[in-house]
Structures are given as C-alpha cells and as structure tokens.
Design a protein around this motif. Structure first.
Motif, short mmCIF file in Angstrom:
data_model
loop_
_atom_site.label_atom_id
_atom_site.label_comp_id
_atom_site.label_asym_id
_atom_site.label_seq_id
_atom_site.Cartn_x
_atom_site.Cartn_y
_atom_site.Cartn_z
N PRO A 261 11.55 12.08 7.35
CA PRO A 261 12.52 11.22 8.05
C PRO A 261 12.57 9.80 7.48
CG PRO A 261 10.53 11.48 9.37
CD PRO A 261 10.39 12.42 8.20
N ALA A 262 13.76 9.16 7.60
CA ALA A 262 13.92 7.77 7.17
C ALA A 262 13.01 6.88 8.01
CB ALA A 262 15.37 7.34 7.34
N TYR A 263 12.40 5.88 7.35
CA TYR A 263 11.47 5.02 8.07
C TYR A 263 12.16 4.20 9.17
CZ TYR A 263 7.51 6.04 5.03
OH TYR A 263 6.47 6.66 4.38
N ASN A 264 13.44 3.86 8.99
CA ASN A 264 14.08 3.10 10.08
C ASN A 264 14.28 3.97 11.32
OD1 ASN A 264 16.21 4.59 9.13
ND2 ASN A 264 17.57 2.85 8.73
N LEU A 265 14.40 5.30 11.14
CA LEU A 265 14.48 6.18 12.30
C LEU A 265 13.11 6.36 12.96
CD1 LEU A 265 16.96 9.02 11.24
CD2 LEU A 265 17.39 6.96 12.58
N CYS B 201 8.71 11.14 -0.60
CA CYS B 201 9.28 11.94 0.49
C CYS B 201 10.05 11.11 1.52
CB CYS B 201 8.18 12.70 1.22
SG CYS B 201 7.46 14.04 0.28
N HIS B 202 9.86 9.79 1.52
CA HIS B 202 10.51 8.95 2.53
C HIS B 202 11.33 7.85 1.88
CE1 HIS B 202 8.23 10.41 6.10
NE2 HIS B 202 7.20 10.49 5.29
N LYS B 203 12.51 7.58 2.47
CA LYS B 203 13.27 6.38 2.13
C LYS B 203 13.30 5.51 3.38
CE LYS B 203 17.29 7.89 0.59
NZ LYS B 203 18.67 7.75 0.08
N VAL B 204 13.60 4.22 3.20
CA VAL B 204 13.64 3.34 4.37
C VAL B 204 14.85 3.68 5.24
CG1 VAL B 204 14.06 0.94 5.09
CG2 VAL B 204 12.32 1.44 3.39
N ASP B 205 16.00 3.97 4.59
CA ASP B 205 17.22 4.09 5.40
C ASP B 205 18.00 5.39 5.19
OD1 ASP B 205 17.94 3.64 2.85
OD2 ASP B 205 19.08 1.79 3.24
N LEU C 272 0.85 -1.21 0.00
CA LEU C 272 0.00 0.00 0.00
C LEU C 272 0.88 1.25 0.00
CD1 LEU C 272 -2.66 -1.10 2.63
CD2 LEU C 272 -3.17 -0.40 0.28
N LEU C 273 1.92 1.22 0.79
CA LEU C 273 2.83 2.36 0.91
C LEU C 273 3.54 2.63 -0.43
CD1 LEU C 273 4.98 2.70 4.07
CD2 LEU C 273 6.05 3.07 1.89
N ILE D 280 5.92 0.23 8.72
CA ILE D 280 7.03 1.16 9.02
C ILE D 280 7.64 0.83 10.39
CG2 ILE D 280 7.64 3.57 9.49
CD1 ILE D 280 5.37 4.35 7.48
N LEU D 281 6.78 0.63 11.39
CA LEU D 281 7.31 0.37 12.75
C LEU D 281 7.93 -1.03 12.89
CD1 LEU D 281 4.85 2.22 15.16
CD2 LEU D 281 6.75 3.10 13.78
N SER D 282 7.76 -1.86 11.86
CA SER D 282 8.39 -3.19 11.90
C SER D 282 9.80 -3.17 11.30
CB SER D 282 7.54 -4.22 11.15
OG SER D 282 7.73 -4.09 9.75
N ILE D 283 10.16 -2.03 10.66
CA ILE D 283 11.48 -1.94 10.02
C ILE D 283 12.55 -1.83 11.10
CG2 ILE D 283 12.94 -0.51 8.52
CD1 ILE D 283 10.34 0.43 7.13
N LYS D 284 13.53 -2.72 11.04
CA LYS D 284 14.60 -2.64 12.05
C LYS D 284 15.96 -2.51 11.40
CE LYS D 284 12.22 -2.77 15.81
NZ LYS D 284 11.18 -1.92 15.33
#
Ligand code: HEC
Length: 137
Positions: free
Chosen positions: A79-83, A69-73, A60-61, A133-137
């Motif tokens: 802000p980056a999704y991992n942050l 506007c967002h990258k994972v890292d 979906l994302l 997003i909150l599952s990205i580590k």
C-alpha cells in the motif's frame, strides 16, 4: 480532681501530636504523587518524534528495501505510505504495532499479498521508519 485534669491534658496532647503526625504523612504522599505525574508527562512529550527523527526514518527507509514495494503516493506491491498514514493515526500504540508487523512481515490488513519479514533490522530503526511513514500527510 487535679489528676483528672492532668490525664485529660496528656490525652489531648497525644491526640494533637497524632493528628499533626497524620497530616505530615498525607502531605508527603501528595508530594510523591505530584512528582510522579510530572515525570510521566515529560516522558510522553519526549516520545514524540522530532523533525530529526523523521528525517532519520526517511533515510533509513530509503536505504532498506521498502521502496521496492512501497511508494509514498500510489500502490505498488504494498500500500501507498500516504494511505497507511491515513489508516493509522500517529501514536505510540500504532508505532509499536507497525514496527512488529514490518519485522515479522505478513498479509491481511491490505490484501492477500504478504510483506516480506525484516528480522535483521533493529526495532529502533524500524520504529523511526514507521514514525516517518505515519507523518506523511
Ligand atoms: C516484498 C514487498 C515489500 C517490502 C520489501 C516491504 N513491504 Fe511493507 N508491505 C507490503 C505489503 C504487501 C503490505 C500489505 C500487508 C497487509 O496486507 O497486511 C505492506 C504493508 C506495510 C505497512 C502497513 C502494515 C499494516 O499492517 O497495515 C507498513 C507500515 C509497511 N509495509 C512498511 C514497510 C517498511 C518500513 C518496509 C522496509 C523496511 C517495507 N514495508 C518493505 C510489501 C512490502
């Protein structure tokens, strides 16, 4: 004398009957409470996102405008999704809060640049994106 014994007997019988009635009442209450607790626990477990939910959130994302506007890292406009995942632990309160933020848009938590509002996205879809997003580590 006989009469006194008889009356006392009746009184004792009434007491015993009353006592066992009170006990039954208490037992019924306890069962209901235990049942409620079990139901609650099951609901909490069911709310944890499954691997399929996280995959759906990612898809979906990718289909929406988020990745412009967002990258994972790494930082882009947002802000980056991992942050984001580091700042907010994966729990129901944060899913709700961030779902509202994505739909309403706004700034202030990461800087002065505002995220555009997303009023046309269904909240259930946004919640799946946030869970991913909150599952990205
Ligand atoms: C126009 C650029 C832009 C787009 C498009 C965008 N974002 Fe953002 N996003 C931002 C900015 C800027 C912030 C930082 C906001 C702040 O400082 O409070 C942000 C913050 C966030 C946050 C953290 C919010 C907080 O309060 O900490 C999440 C989660 C997020 N975006 C998810 C998404 C999702 C999901 C989408 C797609 C539906 C999306 N963003 C689309 C720019 C964007």
């Amino acid at each position: 004398m006989k009469r006194v014994v008889f009356t006392a007997g009746i009184l004792i019988l009434m007491l015993v009957a009353n006592f066992s009635f009170a006990q039954t009442k208490t037992r019924t209450k306890k069962t209901v409470t235990a049942h409620k607790t079990v139901t609650k626990t099951t609901t909490t477990v069911a709310k944890k996102p499954s691997a399929a939910d996280l995959e759906a959130g990612k898809a979906l994302l990718s289909k929406s405008d988020c990745l412009t506007c967002h990258k994972v890292d790494g930082p882009l406009v947002g802000p980056a999704y991992n942050l984001v995942a580091k700042k907010y632990p994966a729990n129901e309160a944060n899913y709700e809060q961030l779902t509202k933020k994505v739909i309403a848009g706004g700034s202030g938590n990461w800087g002065a640049i505002a995220m555009t509002p997303h009023p046309t996205l269904p909240p259930a879809d946004v919640k799946k994106m946030v869970e991913y997003i909150l599952s990205i580590k």
